[in-house]
Design an enzyme around this catalytic site. Structure first.
Site, PDB file in Angstrom:
ATOM      1  CE  LYS A  54      56.864  64.776  11.754  1.00  0.00           C
ATOM      2  NZ  LYS A  54      58.138  63.961  11.621  1.00  0.00           N
ATOM      3  CD  GLN A  98      61.071  63.872   9.828  1.00  0.00           C
ATOM      4  OE1 GLN A  98      60.704  64.375  10.666  1.00  0.00           O
ATOM      5  NE2 GLN A  98      60.724  62.880   9.220  1.00  0.00           N
ATOM      6  CG  ASP A 121      59.024  59.846  16.451  1.00  0.00           C
ATOM      7  OD1 ASP A 121      57.954  60.047  16.110  1.00  0.00           O
ATOM      8  OD2 ASP A 121      60.111  59.855  15.646  1.00  0.00           O
TER       9      ASP A 121
END
Ligand code: NAP
Length: 299
Positions: A54, A98, A121
């Protein structure tokens, strides 16, 4: 008949290039650089790899990447203090924690702490609610990527029969909402669905997100249907002892003979996820600065 293979890698590369182009324009015309903060708690090796991918992808499109690696015993209080700081940092437009986090931390509470306007997200209750009520949501990255792949296959999705196998908050539910938003007739199937093969055979668009290797057989697929395989299972490699390989929820060798178009695993849906994370960060940055999100990058 042999299906068209939907090349997710190539599509994702084009999407990243589009994002990079918009980032350059934002910098030149408005003096703004989109910033993505990724928070990793603990040392899960798979998560470390995802976070480094990422970071690399973020920098490659010209955005600023902020990495925060916290020890596994970080308290909720300390994690939330960091999230609060990121929520108010004007250089941070997207925040991603995460998952999985260590057991003493709670994923729902963590997501709820992130400002919904920075929840790239798309996991927060606010963004899920906005998506289901037709508002300006930040949409969970993998379903957003699938929608983009599907829109590229059809002039319009309107009126198509779509079946989504899987009803998770992360994928199945937002995928169904997106297809509904594009006027598909949507069925959500799950572990209690009766006669799943028959339900699947109705689908013009079949999206499988279960996590059971090659569960969807060729005779579950309507001839000419578009098949999106989201599932990922790691199985022993047939030719390389001691190695593993990734396979999807769909028996590719069978389905490719029946479908009109199909995503492979790997190289189908997977590459779209990070590309959509970047697209979401760009969208969040535009909105934070009172600008319209670039066409085609949002749902
Ligand atoms: P999940 O939370 O475990 O959900 C799986 C869903 O599959 C559940 O709704 C479950 O039904 C359903 N299911 C289980 N067994 C079934 C069966 N025999 N028949 C029909 N439905 C069944 O998983 P997820 O997070 O949605 O992820 C699904 C898969 O997609 C996983 O393999 C994951 O690794 C993959 N994935 C890939 C990406 C990517 O970037 N490519 C991103 C996200 C997820 P119930 O609700 O009834 O239990």
């Amino acid at each position: 008949m042999s299906a068209t293979i939907i090349d997710g890698k190539a599509f994702a590369a084009r999407l990243r290039a589009q994002v990079a182009d918009h980032v350059q324009r934002l910098k030149a015309e408005h003096g703004v650089t989109p910033g993505l903060a990724v928070v990793l708690v603990g040392e899960d090796p798979a998560s470390e790899v995802y976070v480094s991918h990422k970071h690399k992808a973020t920098v490659e499109v010209g955005m600023t990447s902020f990495e925060h690696k916290l020890p596994a015993d970080t308290s909720e209080e300390d994690l939330f203090a960091l999230i609060d700081k990121l929520n108010t940092d004007p250089n941070v437009h997207g925040i991603l924690c995460q998952f999985p986090v260590p057991d003493h931390l709670d994923e729902r509470r963590t997501v709820a702490r992130i400002d919904p306007a920075k929840d790239v997200d798309g996991l927060s209750v606010t963004n899920a609610g906005l998506l289901s009520t037709g508002g300006e949501a930040l949409v969970s990255c993998t379903p957003l990527g699938c929608l983009m792949l599907l829109r590229a296959q059809f002039e319009s999705l309107s009126g198509k029969d779509a079946v989504v196998i899987g009803r998770s908050n992360l994928f199945g539910k937002p995928m169904a909402q997106l297809l509904l938003g594009d006027n598909c007739t949507v069925t959500i199937a799950h572990s209690r669905t009766k006669d799943l093969p028959e339900v699947c055979r109705r689908a013009d668009i079949l999206v499988a997100a279960v996590g059971r290797a090659e569960m969807v057989r060729g005779d579950w697929v309507k001839p000419g249907a578009t098949v999106i395989d989201v599932g990922i299972s790691r199985v022993p490699h047939p030719d390389k002892p001691g190695k593993t390989k990734l396979i999807g929820d769909v028996n590719f060798a069978e389905a490719v003979e029946v479908a009109g178009a199909i995503t492979p695993v790997p190289g189908g849906v997977g590459p779209m996820t990070i590309a959509c994370l970047l697209a979401n960060t760009l969208t969040a940055c535009c909105r934070a600065n009172g600008l319209d999100a670039p066409q085609g990058l949002t749902a």
